[in-house]
Scaffold this active site. Sequence first.
Site, mmCIF file in Angstrom:
data_model
loop_
_atom_site.group_PDB
_atom_site.id
_atom_site.type_symbol
_atom_site.label_atom_id
_atom_site.label_comp_id
_atom_site.label_asym_id
_atom_site.label_seq_id
_atom_site.Cartn_x
_atom_site.Cartn_y
_atom_site.Cartn_z
ATOM 1 N N TYR A 71 0.833 -1.200 0.000
ATOM 2 C CA TYR A 71 0.000 0.000 0.000
ATOM 3 C C TYR A 71 0.870 1.253 0.000
ATOM 4 C CZ TYR A 71 -3.542 3.400 1.467
ATOM 5 O OH TYR A 71 -4.373 4.491 1.543
ATOM 6 N N LYS A 99 1.024 4.242 -2.977
ATOM 7 C CA LYS A 99 0.675 5.642 -2.744
ATOM 8 C C LYS A 99 1.872 6.555 -3.003
ATOM 9 C CE LYS A 99 -3.585 4.971 -1.861
ATOM 10 N NZ LYS A 99 -4.583 5.350 -2.891
ATOM 11 N N THR A 113 -16.805 6.263 3.602
ATOM 12 C CA THR A 113 -17.242 5.524 2.417
ATOM 13 C C THR A 113 -18.127 4.355 2.822
ATOM 14 O OG1 THR A 113 -15.340 4.040 2.512
ATOM 15 C CG2 THR A 113 -15.071 6.088 1.256
#
Length: 285
Positions: free
Chosen positions: A164, A168, A199
């Site tokens: 991750y 990014k 979300t």
Amino acid sequence: MSSESARIAVVTGASRGAGKGIALALGSTGATVYVTGRTSAEGDSALPGSVFATAQEISDRGGVGIPVVVDHSVDGQVESLFERVGAESGAVDILVNNAFAVPDALATEGPFWKKPLSLLDLFDVGMRSSYISSYYAAPLMRRGSLVVNTSSFGGSCYMHGPAYGAGKAAVDKMAHDMAVDFRPFDVAVISIWMGLLKTERTLAGLAEAPDSYAELVATAESPEFTGRVIDALWRDRNLMHRSGSVLIGAEIAAEMGILDVDGRQPPSHREFLGDPPTYSAAVIS
């Protein structure tokens, strides 16, 4: 620069989540928004939302929502998307690279070697897809337009592990380097760090473990918040001075007086999670 009501935007990964929120915020200004994603109908995903539902809500709010089913891991589908945009609209004012694969094991605890290699899917739909969309959109970007990579503090701090973080950090640096290539054409490129977003995925997690997330959710951003920031940046006379930068969305909002949909001013998490990167101005060709 085109007028706000005549703006053409493309938001990738907008069936739900940040992409949907950004698309709705831009569409609420009257813009035409191409909404892309893989989900064509409710039930196709474990989470609610589809490109058609997002596009319809944009139109209900006074914009023009155009749904396009696109698998951003397939280059030919992305190329066809921008061929369609060019044929129908002739140009792009705002491109938001938001499509991002979220592997099921992303948030599980443990070292990276205990997690499945499928976490690397986020390099494909995330890092690589941002490059591909920008590649095919580039000839359509008119002067005064804006390319945005959505990103997070995971580009500088440990968040969900090395896959991750690397993904990014990659889209952050990509924004800087694309800005160099786009500058002669008066096209700005930035990366925006978003905070925790309310979300569908986050709310589902909250429902399962309300005590674990309650404090974080209290300061979380709505999915539309980043769209409001992007809208303001596009209208900023100093936009080109920001090009190539990694910006914290909450800080830009505070600077420009932008509030979230509930009237709050979401906080920046710089103090706890770290500073955005700065890059050398050197250009080696």
